[in-house]
Write a protein that holds these residues in place. Sequence first.
Motif, PDB file in Angstrom:
ATOM      1  N   GLN A  36       0.830  -1.204   0.000  1.00  0.00           N
ATOM      2  CA  GLN A  36       0.000   0.000   0.000  1.00  0.00           C
ATOM      3  C   GLN A  36       0.869   1.260   0.000  1.00  0.00           C
ATOM      4  O   GLN A  36       1.928   1.305   0.633  1.00  0.00           O
ATOM      5  CB  GLN A  36      -0.919   0.016   1.223  1.00  0.00           C
ATOM      6  N   LYS A  37       0.402   2.291  -0.697  1.00  0.00           N
ATOM      7  CA  LYS A  37       1.173   3.533  -0.810  1.00  0.00           C
ATOM      8  C   LYS A  37       1.521   4.102   0.565  1.00  0.00           C
ATOM      9  O   LYS A  37       2.674   4.516   0.803  1.00  0.00           O
ATOM     10  CB  LYS A  37       0.395   4.579  -1.605  1.00  0.00           C
ATOM     11  N   LEU A  81       9.414  13.093  -4.946  1.00  0.00           N
ATOM     12  CA  LEU A  81       8.758  13.721  -6.093  1.00  0.00           C
ATOM     13  C   LEU A  81       7.262  13.396  -6.131  1.00  0.00           C
ATOM     14  O   LEU A  81       6.647  13.396  -7.194  1.00  0.00           O
ATOM     15  CB  LEU A  81       9.447  13.265  -7.394  1.00  0.00           C
ATOM     16  N   ARG A  82       6.721  13.103  -4.987  1.00  0.00           N
ATOM     17  CA  ARG A  82       5.290  12.916  -4.830  1.00  0.00           C
ATOM     18  C   ARG A  82       4.884  13.625  -3.551  1.00  0.00           C
ATOM     19  O   ARG A  82       5.683  13.736  -2.608  1.00  0.00           O
ATOM     20  CB  ARG A  82       4.967  11.415  -4.758  1.00  0.00           C
ATOM     21  N   GLY A  83       3.679  14.107  -3.503  1.00  0.00           N
ATOM     22  CA  GLY A  83       3.270  14.935  -2.378  1.00  0.00           C
ATOM     23  C   GLY A  83       3.544  14.316  -1.019  1.00  0.00           C
ATOM     24  O   GLY A  83       3.872  15.016  -0.054  1.00  0.00           O
ATOM     25  N   ASP A  84       3.445  12.999  -0.924  1.00  0.00           N
ATOM     26  CA  ASP A  84       3.584  12.315   0.370  1.00  0.00           C
ATOM     27  C   ASP A  84       4.968  12.480   0.981  1.00  0.00           C
ATOM     28  O   ASP A  84       5.122  12.451   2.200  1.00  0.00           O
ATOM     29  CB  ASP A  84       3.282  10.818   0.188  1.00  0.00           C
ATOM     30  N   THR A  85       6.000  12.611   0.151  1.00  0.00           N
ATOM     31  CA  THR A  85       7.375  12.763   0.656  1.00  0.00           C
ATOM     32  C   THR A  85       8.036  14.024   0.092  1.00  0.00           C
ATOM     33  O   THR A  85       9.259  14.164   0.154  1.00  0.00           O
ATOM     34  CB  THR A  85       8.240  11.537   0.294  1.00  0.00           C
ATOM     35  N   PHE A  86       7.255  14.930  -0.467  1.00  0.00           N
ATOM     36  CA  PHE A  86       7.795  16.084  -1.187  1.00  0.00           C
ATOM     37  C   PHE A  86       8.758  16.896  -0.328  1.00  0.00           C
ATOM     38  O   PHE A  86       9.829  17.321  -0.781  1.00  0.00           O
ATOM     39  CB  PHE A  86       6.649  16.970  -1.669  1.00  0.00           C
TER      40      PHE A  86
END
Length: 256
Positions: free
Chosen positions: A207-208, A242-247
């Motif tokens: 899961q993401k 490069l994704r909002g979750d770890t930006f």
Amino acid sequence: MNYVLKNLPVRTEKPRVTGFTMVMDKGLSLREVDNFLSANSDYVDIVKLGWATSYLTKNLAEKIQLYQDAGVPVYFGGTLFEAFVIRDQFDDYRKVLEKYDLRFAEISDGSISLPHEKKCEFIRILSQDVTVLSEVGSKDAAKIIPPYKWIEQMQKELDAGSWKVIGEAREGGTVGLFRDSGEVRQGLVEEILTKIPEEKIIWEAPQKEQQVWFVKLLGANVNLGNIAPNELIPLETIRLGLRGDTFDHFLGDHRL
């Protein structure tokens, strides 16, 4: 990469020991494998043919060859090992590995009751032929294994010859390392890491939210497994911030 962005975390390069990504193939066709590899071969380190799907897979030898020709090792899911062992066919299992020229194998006991010393003996035997990945944890959501037991089993399996140990989560991410809601058993993971080197563990995290949690805890080069083929590039963007979750996670002082 297609353009330059500064201050990204450095990803390890293949062949990787850390930052390792295991993808689960649950029955892709030859055409789907070809398409997957054309877009993702730089990011996948190994492919697991999930549980015992290889028993039913058409053109199995051709599928394995496609992966191997792209430099991506393949192995059968641990449930297939268990299916052979419960039928007293371990020698037959070894012959199947040889038939398909597989250099990796998974040993698990998530679906059967197997004394741990016997499991370690299978690891010792099989590691003479192939690189062994061994899975710790039960597929039974009602079976809660205390942290000290996870640590004890992981260490014994590494000592027996496992290259890496896998933290069980199933393909859904709702058992073993995780609660049935998908929430990480944070205390369990942190306690395991006090004794077992992180580079020796592959955390199943389909899961993401689970992938994000592990990247934030252990960085871009955490070993992750049970990744769906269409989630591999999304996972790489999580690893790189490069994704909002770890930006914001990897920016540090490098921001406006």
